[in-house]
Scaffold this motif. Structure first.
Motif, mmCIF file in Angstrom:
data_model
loop_
_atom_site.group_PDB
_atom_site.id
_atom_site.type_symbol
_atom_site.label_atom_id
_atom_site.label_comp_id
_atom_site.label_asym_id
_atom_site.label_seq_id
_atom_site.Cartn_x
_atom_site.Cartn_y
_atom_site.Cartn_z
ATOM 1 N N LYS A 226 0.830 -1.206 0.000
ATOM 2 C CA LYS A 226 0.000 0.000 0.000
ATOM 3 C C LYS A 226 0.867 1.259 0.000
ATOM 4 O O LYS A 226 1.997 1.250 0.464
ATOM 5 C CB LYS A 226 -0.935 0.013 1.210
ATOM 6 C CG LYS A 226 -1.978 -1.104 1.161
ATOM 7 C CD LYS A 226 -3.133 -0.821 2.098
ATOM 8 C CE LYS A 226 -4.228 -1.860 1.923
ATOM 9 N NZ LYS A 226 -5.433 -1.547 2.720
ATOM 10 N N THR A 227 0.312 2.348 -0.525
ATOM 11 C CA THR A 227 1.020 3.621 -0.518
ATOM 12 C C THR A 227 0.915 4.259 0.863
ATOM 13 O O THR A 227 0.072 3.866 1.681
ATOM 14 C CB THR A 227 0.433 4.594 -1.551
ATOM 15 O OG1 THR A 227 -0.892 4.966 -1.131
ATOM 16 C CG2 THR A 227 0.362 3.960 -2.931
ATOM 17 N N THR A 229 -0.231 7.143 1.466
ATOM 18 C CA THR A 229 -1.549 7.789 1.545
ATOM 19 C C THR A 229 -2.608 6.797 1.995
ATOM 20 O O THR A 229 -3.444 7.090 2.857
ATOM 21 C CB THR A 229 -1.939 8.368 0.179
ATOM 22 O OG1 THR A 229 -0.979 9.352 -0.208
ATOM 23 C CG2 THR A 229 -3.311 9.021 0.234
ATOM 24 N N GLU A 230 -2.576 5.588 1.415
ATOM 25 C CA GLU A 230 -3.551 4.563 1.782
ATOM 26 C C GLU A 230 -3.375 4.132 3.237
ATOM 27 O O GLU A 230 -4.362 3.912 3.955
ATOM 28 C CB GLU A 230 -3.403 3.361 0.853
ATOM 29 C CG GLU A 230 -3.826 3.642 -0.589
ATOM 30 C CD GLU A 230 -3.440 2.531 -1.548
ATOM 31 O OE1 GLU A 230 -4.105 2.400 -2.586
ATOM 32 O OE2 GLU A 230 -2.467 1.801 -1.253
ATOM 33 N N GLU A 233 -4.792 6.812 5.597
ATOM 34 C CA GLU A 233 -6.262 6.766 5.666
ATOM 35 C C GLU A 233 -6.727 5.594 6.528
ATOM 36 O O GLU A 233 -7.692 5.712 7.283
ATOM 37 C CB GLU A 233 -6.840 6.651 4.257
ATOM 38 C CG GLU A 233 -6.656 7.909 3.418
ATOM 39 C CD GLU A 233 -7.162 7.739 2.001
ATOM 40 O OE1 GLU A 233 -7.558 6.594 1.651
ATOM 41 O OE2 GLU A 233 -7.154 8.726 1.256
ATOM 42 N N GLU A 234 -6.042 4.470 6.418
ATOM 43 C CA GLU A 234 -6.481 3.266 7.132
ATOM 44 C C GLU A 234 -6.277 3.374 8.635
ATOM 45 O O GLU A 234 -7.100 2.878 9.409
ATOM 46 C CB GLU A 234 -5.741 2.043 6.579
ATOM 47 C CG GLU A 234 -6.194 0.739 7.204
ATOM 48 C CD GLU A 234 -5.869 -0.477 6.367
ATOM 49 O OE1 GLU A 234 -5.727 -1.560 6.950
ATOM 50 O OE2 GLU A 234 -5.762 -0.337 5.132
ATOM 51 N N GLN A 239 -0.129 11.625 6.433
ATOM 52 C CA GLN A 239 0.881 10.929 5.644
ATOM 53 C C GLN A 239 2.283 11.240 6.155
ATOM 54 O O GLN A 239 3.174 10.399 6.133
ATOM 55 C CB GLN A 239 0.780 11.316 4.166
ATOM 56 C CG GLN A 239 1.738 10.515 3.287
ATOM 57 C CD GLN A 239 1.596 10.848 1.823
ATOM 58 O OE1 GLN A 239 0.709 11.586 1.439
ATOM 59 N NE2 GLN A 239 2.477 10.310 1.006
#
Length: 258
Positions: A226-227, A229-230, A233-234, A239
């Motif tokens: 995953k990035t 950013t992802e 969010e999780e 970030q």
């Protein structure tokens, strides 16, 4: 374009050398010390990478020899700019560089330019995105942009892609809290579930020394691809915080292993 021929630019593609991971590490250490012979050997050991990339452009109508030479330029740029401290596979870094070089060549040597209508759509979309960003105070979705300018989202994506120029993975995106976030941080490596350095080194013991949050970030980033950013969010943090925690965790793991 005959990409199935054995010899390209005088190079027998059936006999291209392969380097193992240890050879790559040893050669790169010499390259960083200015060893030109090691650089030449590293280039030759990665020509299969160039060959695999230019095969994607088999329908371009361009001469295979020309594309191979252009791809080699991208490979050399990747070698000269690669930073091993990023803990990213060289191929992960090099492939976008090679693709970018080939695309620039095709764009600059193609008599067909981006049409005015495509440019108009792209610029309308960009303007709409800026307006929506100001009014909504958040990044608009492609659906919101399409509704704003009354166009199909497929047409907008095609137009934006047509005017896009390749950029470096080390392109700085923005700064937060003194940390610079780069394009590389936005890229997810889909091969991480099989090939990452984390799994190769079997770092279970090193990971046990991390905090729960650090473990989760390492798992999401390097095992699930995953990035940042992802991940942010999780787990509901910024970030920049993900970037700092990731760096600290990797440093802690390296120190333990050394």
């Amino acid at each position: 374009m005959a990409l199935n021929k054995v010899e390209i630019c005088g190079v027998n593609t059936a006999k291209l050398p392969l380097l193992n991971n240890q050879e790559k590490e040893e050669l790169f250490e010499k390259i960083e010390q200015g060893d030109l012979e090691a650089r030449e050997k590293y280039i030759k050991g990665n020509l299969r990478l160039v060959l695999s990339v230019i095969q994607r452009f088999g329908n371009s109508g361009e001469n295979a020899d020309d594309l191979f030479q252009v791809g080699c330029i991208g490979l050399m740029k990747a070698i000269d700019n690669f930073d091993r401290s990023l803990n990213v596979k060289f191929s992960t870094y090099a492939v976008p560089m090679i693709i970018g070089e080939v695309r620039r060549y095709l764009r600059d040597n193609n008599s067909i330019r981006v049409s005015r209508s495509l440019r108009d759509i792209a610029y309308k979309a960009i303007s709409a995105k800026e307006r929506l960003l100001k009014t909504q105070c958040k990044e608009p979705t492609i659906d919101e942009i399409a509704k704003e300018i009354d166009m199909k989202k497929e047409d907008i994506l095609f137009a934006l892609d047509a005017i896009a120029s390749p950029i470096s993975l080390h392109e700085p995106l923005y700064q937060e809290g003194g940390d610079t976030l780069y394009l590389m941080d936005q890229v997810g490596d889909k091969k991480n579930t099989e090939e990452t350095w984390v799994e190769d080194l079997s770092l279970k013991e090193a990971m046990k020394r991390l905090s729960d949050r650090e473990k989760r970030i390492i798992d999401l980033r390097f095992f699930r691809g995953k990035t940042q950013t992802e991940v942010a969010e999780e787990i509901s943090i910024s970030q920049a915080q993900v970037s700092r925690l990731e760096k600290n965790a990797l440093k802690s793991m390296r120190n333990y292993l050394s």
